[in-house]
Motif scaffolding. Structure first.
Motif, PDB file in Angstrom:
ATOM      1  N   HIS A  93       0.644  -1.182   0.010  1.00  0.00           N
ATOM      2  CA  HIS A  93       0.196  -0.034   0.027  1.00  0.00           C
ATOM      3  C   HIS A  93       1.311   1.209   0.011  1.00  0.00           C
ATOM      4  CE1 HIS A  93      -4.116  -1.329   0.045  1.00  0.00           C
ATOM      5  NE2 HIS A  93      -3.553  -2.538   1.446  1.00  0.00           N
ATOM      6  N   ASP A  94       2.172   0.565   0.494  1.00  0.00           N
ATOM      7  CA  ASP A  94       2.946   2.625   0.390  1.00  0.00           C
ATOM      8  C   ASP A  94       2.131   2.999   1.203  1.00  0.00           C
ATOM      9  OD1 ASP A  94       5.273   3.328  -0.844  1.00  0.00           O
ATOM     10  OD2 ASP A  94       4.542   4.462  -2.751  1.00  0.00           O
ATOM     11  N   VAL A  95       2.446   2.285   1.933  1.00  0.00           N
ATOM     12  CA  VAL A  95       1.940   3.169   3.475  1.00  0.00           C
ATOM     13  C   VAL A  95       2.512   4.056   4.405  1.00  0.00           C
ATOM     14  CG1 VAL A  95       1.114   3.644   6.034  1.00  0.00           C
ATOM     15  CG2 VAL A  95       0.883   1.674   4.219  1.00  0.00           C
ATOM     16  N   THR A 137      -1.031   9.210   7.710  1.00  0.00           N
ATOM     17  CA  THR A 137      -1.041   8.113   6.307  1.00  0.00           C
ATOM     18  C   THR A 137      -2.492   7.189   7.108  1.00  0.00           C
ATOM     19  OG1 THR A 137      -0.148   7.359   7.713  1.00  0.00           O
ATOM     20  CG2 THR A 137       1.394   8.226   6.200  1.00  0.00           C
ATOM     21  N   TYR A 138      -3.112   8.092   7.713  1.00  0.00           N
ATOM     22  CA  TYR A 138      -4.130   6.705   8.413  1.00  0.00           C
ATOM     23  C   TYR A 138      -5.177   5.596   7.729  1.00  0.00           C
ATOM     24  CZ  TYR A 138      -3.103   9.492  12.057  1.00  0.00           C
ATOM     25  OH  TYR A 138      -3.412  10.429  12.950  1.00  0.00           O
ATOM     26  N   LEU A 139      -5.422   6.242   5.918  1.00  0.00           N
ATOM     27  CA  LEU A 139      -5.920   5.492   5.606  1.00  0.00           C
ATOM     28  C   LEU A 139      -5.379   4.303   4.666  1.00  0.00           C
ATOM     29  CD1 LEU A 139      -7.623   8.748   5.580  1.00  0.00           C
ATOM     30  CD2 LEU A 139      -8.837   7.335   4.021  1.00  0.00           C
ATOM     31  N   ARG A 140      -4.102   4.781   4.501  1.00  0.00           N
ATOM     32  CA  ARG A 140      -3.633   3.679   3.995  1.00  0.00           C
ATOM     33  C   ARG A 140      -3.153   2.721   5.070  1.00  0.00           C
ATOM     34  NH1 ARG A 140      -0.373   4.765  -1.107  1.00  0.00           N
ATOM     35  NH2 ARG A 140      -2.099   6.695  -1.679  1.00  0.00           N
ATOM     36  N   LYS A 142      -4.700   2.129   7.597  1.00  0.00           N
ATOM     37  CA  LYS A 142      -6.409   1.251   7.699  1.00  0.00           C
ATOM     38  C   LYS A 142      -6.251  -0.428   6.528  1.00  0.00           C
ATOM     39  CE  LYS A 142     -10.254   3.016   8.299  1.00  0.00           C
ATOM     40  NZ  LYS A 142     -11.261   3.470   8.465  1.00  0.00           N
TER      41      LYS A 142
END
Ligand code: FES
Ligand code: FES
Lengths: 151, 752
Positions: A93-95, A137-140, A142
């Protein structure tokens, strides 16, 4: 000063430090394990998260004298080749943006998946709410946790 | 075909063998660019490297090293800048390894991360670096095969002569090609032929980040290194009076305690030398914990200063900076801002006859907005490593702009520039804060004094209470509508402590779209220091202006997107004034894209939507934010974002940046705030300074880019400012109440 025999990343480690020294600084200053990060020193940002007997723990608030021979795992010891499912999912996800918070995020996520292999969104949000990511980066994170749950 | 003269920055293209030089204090990446799922086996290193220019070396086995000139703080340049080089080199990205370039502006021209300018200003240089190397590789192949240069083609690290069916890898001619002189002009690829730029590539340091490798300034460690911390005044307006070093000298592990000045008395500061506390106490010892304990135990006395002033060199202009004495409080700030904002300010732009127009207007709407000081709170606190020896100095750490501080450092150490080696580590966040590198100078002064390598560490409390904040602002907007509900007059009066947000933005939208327009500003001096903070000034103006336009559109009975587009239509066809600092077509473009992608106009039960758009840092951004009330509290469901930043180099990483900017903006809109009482910053850690957390982030974010072939512009900042307006507008729809003063938490509303 006092001598402590620790079990860090499945290796015996001996150090001679002030018993009140938080494990965070023992790892960073004395054991050459700088992957665990300092962010606040008061257990409010999660940057310093490690596993003690598999449980996500803030090392900035854990005096070395309280560690005993409990099993300590840091980001450096999470996997041999950076291939823990959470690490793989993080790359997929390349967080990371700046990356500074990510060791703590990964350790929190890995502990969550150990206790809840298929966490709901709410479980993820609550387990991860102690880890601040200033870059947002919270969405990535998750999404990566959901991917890791499947790996 | 695009021909580009290689003369610009030609120094960079002289052969530079062993440009990297210097002791290795931080481990650099030797791993291949990460493909997902950890397939990234380390590449076999070549036996020999051949230097093509300061950016590129190629091994005999075809492995390519590309140096990234600008420091990485999470914006992705360490991946995207090399991608641009690799594109015009026509390299195989899988064979590319990336290294941080040494700091050397003779070779790399601009090595500064800030203002969202890395890609925009690096674009041509990076492409030229790739294209000149590709050119000499082709030349060498033509010589080797005895064919004409025109018949040679390349693809992904391979060279072809199609008619004779010959091919070989770059590595096979690297030694020969590297000896050829660079051409006077080279051909650049057409955007339609791009194979790397415009495709998503993973962060080149991804694997090292997720495995906890020592990439950051705080991770630097050297034999014999001591730990240093500073003690600074607890309040703005105070200075050091005395300290009792005997109180801590005998504590375990403590080596030295002393006070020092960051700059020499006669030193003329530059714009980025912002130095909140010119005299500090240093504590140096063996370990972080020991120094922390001594820092807590140290007895220090402080005293107020009356006033100080110094001369500053602000990009060639000598200006006198006055620092007032006194212990300031947020309550007084608010009262004084209201007072000044009620009086006429300095006029920045005036079109038509605004006062007459307001008298004639059928409706006049006037609203006032405010926002507090903000601390950057990069997750990695300020820190720096320094080893100052008698004849040379090595410093390494997180900084956005070594070129802003190198002369300062040289002057303070009394050491010529060429004897100082500045290494840029990966930064744990920047957001503007690390453009001000006083902490580098402090580390070096301490190292010089103790004669040992030193790592200076700020605690979170030091970091948060050291100033260099985003200023506090206030603005009043006034709009006049005619009897047909058309905007006929627009007035903005804005100011702040200690700077106005408006100075460079008075020519932005809606200027140019309305006949009668007035912009004026004011400011109030302060001893609280400020600095650039992600999209400086715009990060307040956008929220205020876009909330206001929403209210004006409502008063005019128009759809908020349609209302803005009509104004932009005027700016496209018949602009008012000539100085308008935006492209109305591109501005309208992001609004149209976000309208389409968000299915604007489709009502969904329980979902309130807010729209907002802004232009800054050469790029255009628009957001539609969807909010739901859950248990009486708002939760952001989704944000649809449309961006126009020209060619997008690394789309997925660019989307990550935009997502981050949106989360950051929502967090600051609700929670971000630094307040003061008698000069003391009232928040010093995350117990009081609330940051947005996982459960408060939007449930989803969709990022869309306007597709065009315009040279790329910045992205780190532009999506940030307008999100404040989108939040406010959605909140109004959801709660029926307009919010004017950030943070909205202070107005009694918080995220679910
Ligand atoms: S450093 Fe331990 S939680 Fe922040
Ligand atoms: S990636 Fe920068 S703080 Fe999380």
């Amino acid at each position: 000063m006092a001598i402590f025999n620790l079990n860090v990343n499945a290796e015996p480690r001996q150090i001679d430090v002030d018993p009140n020294t938080p494990l965070l600084w023992v790892l960073r200053d004395h054991l050459d394990l700088p992957g665990t990060k300092y962010g606040c020193g008061i257990a409010l940002c999660g940057s310093c998260t490690i596993h003690v007997n598999g449980v996500a723990t803030r090392s900035c608030q854990l005096p070395v004298s309280a560690v005993g021979n409990n099993e300590v795992i840091t980001i450096e010891g999470l996997s041999e080749q950076g291939d823990h499912p959470v690490q793989k999912a993080w790359l997929q996800h390349d967080v990371p943006q700046c990356g500074y918070c990510q060791a703590g995020q990964i350790m929190s996520a890995a502990a969550l998946l150990k206790s809840s292999p298929n966490p709901s969104d709410e479980q993820i949000e609550s387990a991860m709410s102690g880890n601040i990511c200033r870059c947002g980066t919270y969405l990535r994170i998750k999404e990566a946790i959901k991917t890791a749950a499947k790996l | 075909m695009t021909l580009i003269k290689t003369k610009i920055g030609r120094r960079s293209f002289l052969k530079t063998s062993a440009a990297a030089g210097g002791g290795l204090m931080v481990s650099f990446s030797w791993l291949a660019a990460c493909e997902p799922m950890g397939k990234e086996a380390a590449l076999t290193m070549p036996k020999e490297w051949f230097d093509f220019n300061a950016f590129i070396k190629i091994g005999e086995n075809g492995v390519v090293t590309i140096k990234c000139p600008n420091p990485e703080f999470g914006q992705g340049v360490k991946t995207s800048m090399p991608m641009i080089v690799a594109e015009d080199l026509d390299a195989d990205w899988k064979q590319v390894i990336v290294e941080m370039a040494p700091f050397n502006t003779d070779l790399y021209t601009r090595q500064l991360s800030g203002g969202s300018q890395s890609i925009r200003q690096g674009w041509n240089t990076l492409r030229m670096a790739g294209a000149t190397a590709r050119h000499v590789l082709k030349q060498a192949a033509a010589e080797l095969w005895q064919v004409s240069l025109e018949e040679i083609t390349t693809d992904a690290g391979l060279i072809f002569h199609k008619s004779s069916e010959k091919s070989m890898g770059y590595g096979e001619v690297a030694s020969m090609a590297a000896k050829l002189p660079p051409p006077d002009a080279v051909e650049l690829k057409e955007p339609k032929d791009f194979k790397i730029v415009g495709t998503s590539r993973k962060n080149v340091e991804g694997l090292e980040i997720v495995t906890g490798k020592p990439l950051f300034g705080v991770d630097v460690k050297k034999e014999g290194m001591l730990i240093a911390m500073i003690v600074h005044p607890p309040a703005f307006g105070l200075k050091l009076k005395s300290f009792d070093d005997a109180s801590v000298r005998s504590l375990p592990g403590i080596k030295n305690v002393f006070s020092f000045q960051t700059f020499n008395d006669d030193y003329q500061q530059n714009y980025f030398d912002t130095n909140t506390f010119p005299e500090l106490v240093a504590i140096v010892g063996n370990s972080t914990w020991e120094v922390l304990n001594a820092k807590k135990a140290l007895r220090v006395e402080w005293e107020q200063f009356d006033h100080r002033s110094f001369e500053m060199d602000a990009f060639g202009n000598k200006v006198t900076v006055d620092v007032p004495g006194g212990l300031e409080s947020s309550l007084d700030h608010m009262a004084r801002m209201k007072e000044l904002n009620a009086k006429p300010g300095t006029v920045l732009r005036k079109d038509g006859n605004p006062e007459e127009a307001f008298k004639k207007a059928a409706k006049v709407i006037e609203r006032t907005y405010s926002a507090p000081f903000l601390a950057h709170n990069t997750m990695e606190p300020m820190n720096f490593f320094a080893h100052v020896m008698s004849d040379k100095a090595e410093v390494a750490g997180p900084l956005q702009a070594p070129e802003f501080i190198e002369k300062t450092l040289s002057a303070r150490l009394g050491m010529p520039l060429e004897n100082i080696d500045i290494k840029m580590t990966r930064m744990g966040g920047g957001f503007g804060r690390r453009a001000y590198s006083h902490h580098l100078v402090e580390a070096a002064v301490i190292s010089q004094k103790v004669g040992a390598p030193v790592k200076l560490m700020y605690t979170r409390e030091d970091d948060m209470t050291f100033g260099i904040y985003r200023p506090t602002y206030m603005a009043t907007y006034r709009a006049g509508l005619d009897e047909n509900d058309k905007l006929m007059a627009f007035h903005v009066r804005a100011g702040g402590i200690p700077e106005s947000p408006l100075g460079r933005s008075a020519n932005r939208f809606p200027a140019g779209s309305v006949d009668h327009y007035l912009a004026e500003e004011w400011f109030i001096e302060s001893n609280i220091t400020i600095g650039a903070f992600r999209a400086p000034r715009s990060n307040f103006l956008a929220g205020a202006e876009q909330s206001f336009l929403d209210e004006v559109a409502e008063a005019a009975g128009k759809d908020p997107i349609e209302f803005r587009l009509q104004l932009l239509e005027r700016a496209k066809n018949d602009p008012v004034g000539e100085e308008n600092d935006y492209d109305a077509h591109r501005y309208a473009g992001v609004l149209e894209l976000v309208r389409e992608k968000s299915n604007w106009g489709q009502e969904r039960p329980g979902v309130s939507r807010g729209v907002s758009a802004y232009f800054c840092h050469n790029s255009y951004a628009a957001h539609v934010l969807d909010m739901k009330m859950e248990n009486g509290r708002p939760r952001v469901e989704n944000v649809t974002c449309a961006l126009d930043c020209g060619i997008v180099v690394n789309p997925d990483a660019a989307a990550n940046m935009a997502e981050g900017a949106i989360v950051d903006g929502i967090g600051n809109a609700f929670f971000g705030e630094m307040t003061f009482r008698d000069g003391v910053p009232e928040k010093s850690n995350f117990d009081k300074y609330r940051m947005i957390r996982a459960h408060e982030a939007p449930r989803s974010i969709e990022v869309h880019f306007v597709k065009n072939e315009i040279d790329p512009t910045g992205l780190g900042e532009p999506p940030f400012p307008p999100i404040f307006g989108a939040v406010a507008n959605a909140l109004y729809k959801g709660t029926g109440k307009r919010h004017y003063n950030q943070p909205f938490l202070g107005e009694g509303i918080t995220l679910g």
